[in-house]
Design a protein around this motif. Structure first.
Motif, mmCIF file in Angstrom:
data_model
loop_
_atom_site.group_PDB
_atom_site.id
_atom_site.type_symbol
_atom_site.label_atom_id
_atom_site.label_comp_id
_atom_site.label_asym_id
_atom_site.label_seq_id
_atom_site.Cartn_x
_atom_site.Cartn_y
_atom_site.Cartn_z
ATOM 1 N N TRP A 196 43.515 66.908 0.372
ATOM 2 C CA TRP A 196 43.148 66.684 -1.394
ATOM 3 C C TRP A 196 44.551 68.339 -1.929
ATOM 4 O O TRP A 196 43.529 69.215 -1.553
ATOM 5 C CB TRP A 196 42.052 66.519 -1.641
ATOM 6 N N MET A 197 45.247 67.809 -1.779
ATOM 7 C CA MET A 197 46.545 70.079 -2.062
ATOM 8 C C MET A 197 45.298 69.467 -3.011
ATOM 9 O O MET A 197 47.216 69.871 -4.164
ATOM 10 C CB MET A 197 47.809 69.483 -1.298
ATOM 11 N N TYR A 198 44.670 70.781 -3.713
ATOM 12 C CA TYR A 198 44.509 71.399 -4.517
ATOM 13 C C TYR A 198 44.601 73.087 -4.400
ATOM 14 O O TYR A 198 43.230 73.786 -4.590
ATOM 15 C CB TYR A 198 43.317 70.807 -4.961
ATOM 16 N N PRO A 199 45.587 73.387 -5.221
ATOM 17 C CA PRO A 199 45.447 74.696 -5.318
ATOM 18 C C PRO A 199 44.836 75.126 -6.688
ATOM 19 O O PRO A 199 44.579 74.348 -7.691
ATOM 20 C CB PRO A 199 46.719 75.146 -5.983
ATOM 21 N N ARG A 200 43.659 76.326 -6.627
ATOM 22 C CA ARG A 200 42.900 76.541 -7.673
ATOM 23 C C ARG A 200 42.126 77.957 -6.740
ATOM 24 O O ARG A 200 41.838 78.629 -5.721
ATOM 25 C CB ARG A 200 41.522 75.334 -7.156
ATOM 26 N N GLY A 201 41.229 78.680 -8.057
ATOM 27 C CA GLY A 201 40.763 80.275 -7.443
ATOM 28 C C GLY A 201 41.488 81.232 -8.636
ATOM 29 O O GLY A 201 42.228 80.611 -9.706
ATOM 30 N N LYS A 202 40.799 82.010 -8.639
ATOM 31 C CA LYS A 202 41.310 83.496 -9.491
ATOM 32 C C LYS A 202 42.567 83.381 -9.028
ATOM 33 O O LYS A 202 43.262 84.038 -10.548
ATOM 34 C CB LYS A 202 40.505 83.800 -9.168
ATOM 35 N N TYR A 203 43.579 83.001 -8.167
ATOM 36 C CA TYR A 203 44.711 83.387 -8.471
ATOM 37 C C TYR A 203 45.294 82.978 -8.540
ATOM 38 O O TYR A 203 47.163 82.054 -8.850
ATOM 39 C CB TYR A 203 45.157 83.685 -6.891
ATOM 40 N N VAL A 204 45.148 80.746 -9.229
ATOM 41 C CA VAL A 204 45.902 80.029 -9.538
ATOM 42 C C VAL A 204 45.136 80.035 -11.221
ATOM 43 O O VAL A 204 44.844 79.108 -11.418
ATOM 44 C CB VAL A 204 45.405 78.627 -8.963
ATOM 45 N N THR A 205 46.171 80.119 -11.700
ATOM 46 C CA THR A 205 45.828 80.303 -13.488
ATOM 47 C C THR A 205 46.512 78.698 -13.725
ATOM 48 O O THR A 205 45.712 78.488 -14.402
ATOM 49 C CB THR A 205 46.701 81.301 -14.229
ATOM 50 N N ASN A 206 47.221 77.983 -13.256
ATOM 51 C CA ASN A 206 47.859 76.348 -13.904
ATOM 52 C C ASN A 206 47.557 75.704 -12.994
ATOM 53 O O ASN A 206 48.321 75.877 -12.097
ATOM 54 C CB ASN A 206 48.656 76.768 -14.972
#
Ligand code: FBP
Length: 266
Positions: free
Chosen positions: A149-159
């Protein structure tokens, strides 16, 4: 083994296409996703069995307790990491999903693949990458396919649906040894092509996301297949529908029979 065994891959795919029913949301989102029917795992299993799903995604607890309902009748993908959604602020800032089931145990449960969520770009991604290495290499010992499940996320990911970031997430999955990549939709066919390009020989599946209008969801499915995706791993758009069989049948026609949205709805 340096690649997944054909025994498993051939169960998960029909003519190179896959249609998975995801039901890990009880842990990941909690009861807010459920109504008076779909809170019950038996309801979901029956949808999978009545239709042509090539995989059912469970965490280990459901895989254990509902075994007699599905075992041997639909391939099982065991999610080996997971987290709840209560410490939401922390999860948005620095998401991390711990391993909750070993690969050995997934094999005992009869898994045909293991699934792992990687929050690409999370400030604590390094920890997750170490966990993932162990999962991926152990899965290889058994020839089990690995679904990322390749889910970019966290405070460095704005969108998290920005095409560049989704494509980067897919590429990370390819680089780290995933066989299948579950990604979010980028909003258009053109931008999704970049995702499938970056995925190389890993197979791309699109998540469904929040329940949307049926035509919109089916068009999204048609579009991702047209640019090289192998199928879907969908949850809410099916089991939150008033008519999950109608959605499933339309998906089958698009995914396995290559029909248009209009033909699929006939
Ligand atoms: P849906 O089709 O319901 O969106 O399910 C896909 C999925 O990846 C599930 O497997 C998982 O529980 C959930 O989405 C994760 O969603 P979120 O983006 O909220 O973490």
């Amino acid at each position: 083994m340096l690649e997944p065994s054909q025994k498993y891959m051939s169960r998960l795919f029909k003519d190179g296409r896959a249609m998975f029913l995801a039901y890990d949301q009880g842990l990941e989102h909690g009861p807010k996703d459920f109504n008076d029917k779909n809170y019950n795992p038996e309801y979901i299993i029956d949808i999978a069995l009545r239709n042509k799903y090539t995989g059912l995604i469970f965490h280990k607890g459901l895989a254990e307790k509902y075994r007699e309902n599905y075992s041997g009748r639909v391939p099982l993908i065991v999610k080996v990491n997971g987290k709840d959604n209560i410490a939401k602020a922390q999860a948005e800032e620095a998401p991390y999903s711990p391993v909750v089931c070993s690969v050995d145990y997934a094999v005992k449960l009869g898994a045909d693949a293991v699934g792992y969520t990687l929050y690409v770009g999370s400030p604590i991604e390094a920890e997750a990458m170490k966990d993932f290495r162990e999962v991926q290499e152990k899965a290889r010992d058994y020839g089990l396919p690995v679904v990322g499940w390749m889910y970019p996320r966290g405070k460095y990911v704005t969108n998290d649906v920005d095409p560049n970031i989704v494509a980067y997430g897919a590429r990370v999955g390819l680089e780290l040894g995933c066989d299948l990549l579950k990604v979010k939709y980028t909003g258009s066919k053109e931008t999704f092509k970049k995702v499938t390009d970056m995925a190389g020989r890993a197979k791309v599946l699109c998540a469904g996301g929040l329940k949307s209008d049926l035509n919109v969801f089916l068009k999204q499915t048609r579009d991702i297949l047209d640019v090289g995706a192998a199928g879907v791993a969908v949850g809410r758009n099916v089991w939150q529908s008033d008519d999950p069989d109608k959605v499933s049948r339309a998906l089958e026609k698009i995914i396995f029979d290559n029909k248009s949205v209009e033909e699929a709805l006939k």
